[in-house]
Design an enzyme around this catalytic site. Structure first.
Site, short mmCIF file in Angstrom:
data_model
loop_
_atom_site.label_atom_id
_atom_site.label_comp_id
_atom_site.label_asym_id
_atom_site.label_seq_id
_atom_site.Cartn_x
_atom_site.Cartn_y
_atom_site.Cartn_z
N ASP A 55 30.82 -9.32 -63.87
CA ASP A 55 29.53 -10.01 -63.70
C ASP A 55 28.67 -9.81 -64.96
OD1 ASP A 55 26.92 -10.10 -61.12
OD2 ASP A 55 27.61 -11.59 -62.57
N HIS A 58 21.71 -9.62 -72.31
CA HIS A 58 20.28 -9.94 -72.46
C HIS A 58 19.77 -9.46 -73.79
CE1 HIS A 58 18.96 -11.65 -68.71
NE2 HIS A 58 19.61 -10.74 -68.03
#
Lengths: 169, 424, 336
Positions: free
Chosen positions: B306, B310
């Protein structure tokens, strides 16, 4: 170097007569006596009686005015100062048990001046340990004492008042 | 190019193979296992002594951010990270900008990945237009352009009727639908599991019901439509039970779980560390135990990362104001190996959950070292310790709660199509 | 597997002094008592002619309120001024720019202006932690309320008020009434009451206003006043915000008042000498009847006075802890 117990009563008699002389010499008018907590208050109570002063006794707590607050923090058991009369324009007799570096007296003077502008501040101490870090002197001294580097002196009270000197742990 | 991988413990669950042996690669394929083929001359030799040789990992859920969010990551940076993590196939989410709802975008992503050449990228297509949950996306066209499955991610459907119709259409063309089950209203504004920790921290919680209600709805509609279905990144123990019951009834649904939900719980959020702000959220110890058990029993057949890289600012704010997700490609393998250390799974079972099981779920001819199959291979040292630092992560996303931790298990070489795409 | 973060690792120095005041949770009992004792002396001082002390003279305190609040802002301002600090008031509106960036950038700018202390109120839970841990660890951070997480100075002034009226905490049964779900005050109060060792902590609210698993914080849950208030010594009312009526949490103010509003009849369920508190501002006729709010058992105005003293105590302790931390760090780098 002095060891053993000094007689506080004897010193108090000396201080009382010297203070009377001071009051006359400086023409102090209805002086206001203020003791610095805690030892100064015990001494001031005795002197106040012996000198038969008219104005009631004041109590000054200098905990919030200390300059070492960042090292030792604030003492949580502080009680506020109690000054029964206004200090503006008054002649003050400030009483403490010991003057050593002079910092306690500096804090006391700062606090007194926050209350108002006195006409004069006269300092009475039981003992002068002669280790000044600031240019402050007492007007009346019970006695001087030269302590060894590992010695401490303590005023015990309130009744009887005695002095003990002991070794630092 | 001919390559020999020598002396490693070759584990290929698809063939039930687990032995120390040699692997021969030629022209992009597994040429032989065991004895040297006649006339084989290796151009390159990889000494795998003391190491594991397994199929390249297949990661069922990753986000590469390109096109559209390239300050967070690019296909180049993230496939490089995948290769360093021993991952040779990435299934990517459609929430790029523009969304994967046109052939052009699907092809763009695959072409870019092929040009860069570090990993295979299989896009998932949007199930509805704009992922808005109202109108069908052109599923058949997208499938023809390479979309391996279709999903609406965690975004809600307008109503159950629309969901039903999407599934019926997907079933018509035998397309795989991937559910990331979450009820929009129940999860709204939530940033962590709704329980004691969220109460103490005063953070909005996502209750277990947000997942289980949607799992339940989806299971019923899958049963009705017969669509091929997979549940991605489960987080609740209850969800595992529901899927187990459905499978017992004969429904052939599959499920995966992200590695972090097998290891961590909501208590990690104490202290408001935004590295633990994840969707689905880390849940209770009971949920973690249920997910682990689901893996053992086979209700959950695959583990994924997953992966969501960022930029630093995305995580530098009070918890609820940060963006959820962790960078996970390079820690997937060492973290998964902890399950073997903890004696939850045997090593071959673990490797199955990362290779042949994902391949089966996707209907891919991959995740195996059978002779003749594409040479996607991972060579790793299960005992090597390394510390996760910003410098040694190749992903553009340094947002991992494992930063500063020392993990065990490190990839030494990765091959894709018989080419070495990563070498330590 | 992985340890949860201890809230004290950030609030206290290595030798246990307070350097940030972010939450009452996890602070040692002795420290809470010290704060109360120090605050007591400041209350007495507030009644004197000279209300100022020079403890924070030369220090700059910046009040950063990202959520509007005239009351709390002015008590912090007054507290800082009574400590002789230089005060900077910043009311910041976050609706215009992206939240995270604004917060961090604002703080970095202030740090460049050499503030010694930040008093922070923010709509996000964990905002004060974020600032103390990641943005400006050298600046003492006082949490004036963050989201639904904590309002530790409010809790401490409530504790001081209880102690000044009831003395010993041990035998007390305390009830917190109202919107517990959304209340940072309630959470901080619960932690403080537990640490100070009261006999029983109760929460009274409809289920829609109770957080799941609130019992895990060490409280008994009641959903109606008659049983909830029986034998209670201290009743702490919470504010009910108008928005709650809009999200299917409550049908109306009238119904809330009927069931949970503190009027004289309901007050009679509690002990005859029970006291009533409220963090303010009060919604008369919604949370509390005027006669009770203004009555002899109400300590609401005392709470306001005590609020200044408690904030003075917390600010001076945190400043002292932060300064000794800085001195320790300076010494370490000199020795290195």
């Amino acid at each position: 170097m002095v060891s053993g117990t000094l007689s506080v009563d004897a010193l108090l008699d000396k201080m009382a007569s010297e203070t009377r002389a001071l009051i006359t010499r400086r023409d102090l008018n209805d002086p206001l006596m203020i003791g610095i907590r805690t030892g100064g208050v015990w001494l001031a109570e005795r002197l106040h009686r012996q000198l038969e002063l008219t104005s009631p006794l004041g109590v000054l707590d200098i905990s919030f005015y200390r300059d070492d607050f960042t090292q030792v923090g604030i003492n949580p058991k502080v009680q506020p100062s109690q000054l029964p009369c206004a200090t503006e324009g008054r002649d003050i007799l400030l009483v403490d048990d010991v003057i050593m570096s002079g910092r306690t007296i500096r804090a006391a003077l700062n606090e007194l001046f926050d209350y108002g502008r006195p006409a004069s501040v006269n300092l009475i101490t039981l003992l002068d340990l002669q280790r000044r870090e600031l240019p402050i002197q007492a007007d009346v001294i019970g006695g001087t004492l030269a302590l060894g580097p590992d010695q401490l002196v303590k005023l015990n009270g309130p009744d009887p008042l005695t002095l003990t000197i002991r070794q630092r742990d | 190019m001919n390559i020999l991988i020598s002396g490693g413990r070759v584990i290929d669950p698809a063939q039930s193979l687990d032995q120390i042996t040699d692997l021969y690669i030629s022209q992009g394929e597994i040429y032989a296992i065991g004895a040297a083929p006649e006339g084989f001359h290796a151009d390159e030799v990889i000494d795998a002594d003391g190491q594991i040789v397994c199929p390249g990992l297949i990661d069922l859920c990753t986000t590469l951010r390109e096109p559209g969010q390239t300050r967070k990551g690019t296909i180049a940076s993230e496939t490089a990270a995948a290769a360093a993590g021993g991952i040779t196939t990435l299934v990517v989410t459609p929430d790029t900008s523009p969304i994967v709802e046109t052939a052009a975008v699907a092809e763009l992503i695959q072409d870019r990945a092929a040009d860069i050449g570090f990993a295979r990228v299989l896009p998932m297509g949007a199930l509805t237009q704009g992922l808005q949950g109202e109108q069908l996306a052109p599923l058949h066209g997208l499938a023809s352009s390479g979309c391996i499955a279709f999903t609406n991610l965690r975004r809600p459907f307008g109503n159950s009727q629309i969901l039903l119709r999407c599934l019926e259409y997907a079933a018509t063309h035998d397309l795989l639908v991937v559910f990331q089950a979450q009820d929009g209203a129940l999860a709204a504004n939530g940033c962590m599991h709704d329980d004691t920790t969220s109460t103490r921290l005063g953070l909005n919680g996502i209750p277990e019901a947000a997942e289980t209600i949607e799992v339940s709805r989806c299971l019923l509609l899958v049963e009705q439509t017969g669509v091929r279905a997979h549940f991605g990144q489960l987080s609740c123990e209850r969800s595992v039970h529901m899927i187990e019951a459905a499978r017992e009834r004969g429904l052939q649904v599959t499920a995966d779980v992200a590695i972090q939900n097998l290891l961590l719980t909501d208590e990690c959020v104490n202290g408001f560390n935004s590295a633990y702000h994840l969707q689905p959220p880390l849940r209770s110890q009971l949920d973690r135990a249920g997910l682990r058990q689901g893996l053992v029993t086979g209700t959950i057949s695959a583990i994924c990362s997953d992966h969501q890289p960022h930029d630093p600012i995305a995580k530098q704010a009070p918890f609820a104001a940060t963006e959820p997700g962790m960078s996970g490609l390079e820690t997937l393998l060492p973290l998964s190996l902890q399950l073997v250390d903890q004696q939850l799974l045997e090593l071959p079972q673990l490797i199955e959950s990362l290779t042949s099981a994902p391949a089966r779920i996707l209907g891919l001819d991959a995740g195996t070292l059978e002779v003749g199959s594409q040479a996607d291979i991972c060579v790793f040292d299960p005992t090597a310790e390394w510390t996760v630092t910003e410098d040694n992560l190749r992903s553009a996303g340094k947002n991992t709660p494992f930063l500063g931790q020392t993990l065990k298990g490190q990839v030494n070489a990765t091959l894709m199509d018989g080419r070495i795409v990563f070498r330590r | 597997m992985f340890e949860a973060n201890d809230p004290n690792s950030i609030q206290l120095t290595a030798d246990g002094q307070l350097r940030h005041f972010l939450t009452t949770e996890g602070l040692p009992r002795e420290l809470l008592i010290e704060i109360l004792d120090t605050a007591d002396s400041f209350v007495d001082m507030g009644e004197q002619q000279v209300k100022k002390v020079p403890l924070l003279r030369g220090k700059t305190v910046a009040n950063l309120f990202f959520e509007n609040s005239t009351r709390t802002l002015s008590t912090f301002e007054l507290a800082a001024k009574r400590l002789s600090a230089d005060v900077l008031n910043l009311n910041i509106n976050t609706s215009s720019t992206k939240k995270g960036e604004t917060l961090k950038d604002t703080l970095m700018t202030l740090q460049a202006m050499h503030s010694d202390m930040f008093v922070v109120r923010h709509a996000d839970s964990g905002a004060a932690h974020f600032i103390a841990q990641h943005v400006t660890p050298n600046v003492a951070v006082i949490n004036a309320g963050d989201g639904r997480h904590a309002h530790p100075t409010q809790a401490m002034l409530d504790m001081l008020t209880i102690r000044r009226h009831k003395g010993d905490f041990a035998p007390l049964k305390v009830a917190i009434v109202g919107d517990i779900l959304h209340s940072r005050v309630a959470r901080s109060q619960i932690h403080a009451l537990r640490t100070l060792g009261v006999d029983e902590i109760r929460v009274i609210a409809p289920k829609t206003l109770l957080p799941r698993h609130i019992e895990a914080l060490g409280v008994k849950v009641y959903t109606e006043m008659a049983s909830g208030l029986r034998d209670v010594d201290v009743i702490m009312m919470l504010r009910l915000q108008k928005e709650r009526m809009q999200s299917a949490l409550l049908p109306s103010e009238a119904e809330f008042y009927k069931l949970y509003g503190l009027n004289r009849d309901k007050l009679a369920y509690a002990k005859p000498d029970a006291v009533v508190m409220h963090p303010g501002p009060i919604n008369r006729g919604v949370e509390i009847e005027s006669e009770v709010a203004d009555g002899p058992r109400s300590l609401i105005l005392d709470q306001v006075t005590n609020g200044i003293a408690v904030r003075m105590a917390v600010m001076s302790k945190a400043m002292s802890g932060q300064l000794s931390q800085r001195a320790a760090t300076d010494n370490e780098s000199r020795e290195a």
